[in-house]
Enzyme design. Structure first.
Site, PDB file in Angstrom:
ATOM      1  CB  SER A 187      -1.105  -0.249   1.119  1.00 30.70           C
ATOM      2  OG  SER A 187      -0.309   0.120   2.266  1.00 30.70           O
TER       3      SER A 187
ATOM      4  CE  LYS B 285      -2.852   2.003   4.884  1.00 30.71           C
ATOM      5  NZ  LYS B 285      -2.478   1.106   3.892  1.00 30.71           N
TER       6      LYS B 285
END
Length: 183
Positions: free
Chosen positions: A46, A87
């Site tokens: 990701s 993230k």
């Protein structure tokens, strides 16, 4: 006799100083490892191309004790299911985030993103404006088409209490060792 007694005191002082030095060094090493040396193993893709699966990064636990995450910081946060994720911060407290036409808008203005951060083909929850609370952040993975992030209900807005620290260094693999900077 007094000379002998003084020599014993000097030896005792020397041993005590040596023990204090060792304790100070151990405490300092523990502090450095605790604050700057928490290892996080990246799972999944990701955050590609910045980070790949199985990369090992170091997290700074103290980064936000005296400040707040900034836009584009790479952070470690704890999900509701207790898993740790990495993230990038996109939306800051009090802002409104929306994704339309594959672009990110903050408070109605198109976000100028650093090179390498691509378009967002799936808007998810941000298809409609998402208003962030005073302690909430909107996080996205760099690999926007393969990231479970704030666009999805199981993650949603991330509270400041969930953010564990800032990623600052990639340790492994050795050939990719580098400082991780906000863009």
């Amino acid at each position: 006799m007094e000379f002998y007694h003084s020599d014993d005191n000097n030896k005792l002082r020397h041993v005590i100083n040596w023990i204090v030095d060792i304790v100070v060094v151990i405490a300092f090493a523990w502090f450095l490892v605790y604050s700057l040396g928490t290892q996080i193993v990246i799972a999944g893709h990701s955050m590609y191309p910045l980070l790949s699966s199985d990369d090992v990064v170091l997290m700074d636990r103290l980064a936000y004790d005296f400040g707040h995450p900034g836009r584009f910081d790479v952070v470690v946060f704890q999900r509701e299911d207790r898993k740790m994720n990495v993230k990038r911060v996109i939306g800051l407290p009090g802002e409104t985030v929306q994704i339309k036409n594959e672009e990110i808008y903050i408070d109605g203005e198109k976000l100028k993103q650093p090179a390498g951060l691509g378009r967002v083909s799936l808007a998810g929850l941000a298809e409609k404006p998402v208003k962030l609370g005073e302690e909430e952040y909107f996080l996205l993975g760099d690999n926007r088409d393969s990231s479970e992030d704030s666009r999805f209900a199981n993650i949603g807005n991330v509270s400041s209490s969930q953010i564990q620290g800032k990623v600052w260094f990639r340790m492994l693999p050795l050939v990719k060792m580098e400082l991780i900077r906000s863009k």
